[in-house]
Design a protein around this motif. Sequence first.
Motif: not given
Length: 153
Positions: A54-64, A66-73, A87-89, A96-101
């Motif tokens: 299923s598509p990522l939620s905003g929280v899941e996207f943020r977790y990947i 910040s936690g997974g890649m240690l990158l800022s927005q 990214i913040a939005r 999320l746009p499908k391409w961003a997911d």
Amino acid sequence: MNKKMHHYTDGGLKNVWLQNGFEIRSTPYGKGVAIHDVEGLTKAICLALAEKSSPLSGVEFRYIRSGGMLLSQAGLGTMMGADAQSIARWEKHGRLPKWADKMVRVLYMAHADGDQTISSVVSRVSAVERLINQKIVVREVRNKGWRSDLVVA
């Protein structure tokens, strides 16, 4: 003995439960949870998120991000060709746009798999961000003059 599972809510996640790999400890502030191998746990969660159907939620996207890649927005935005506000939005509203997911999943999977090109780009973007967000803290040390340290803001 059937051990109780722990609801792991780091980063706002709501659908992660730990079967083991943690200890409940008493602290001066009440009960606390000590997680074994936090880095390994973060990687396992990010891989599960990247592989889910299923598509990522905003929280899941943020977790990947910040936690997974240690990158800022801004850092992830640089890699994806988007601005930090987008990214913040996406993270805030979960739309999320499908391409961003798809792109964040591919970037994370390549990064986690040790792809040298992707890993070096992630590391380079992260290093540049740390340099941009550094401040110089200067203090006077008695009888030794001034000393300076670079501190990530």
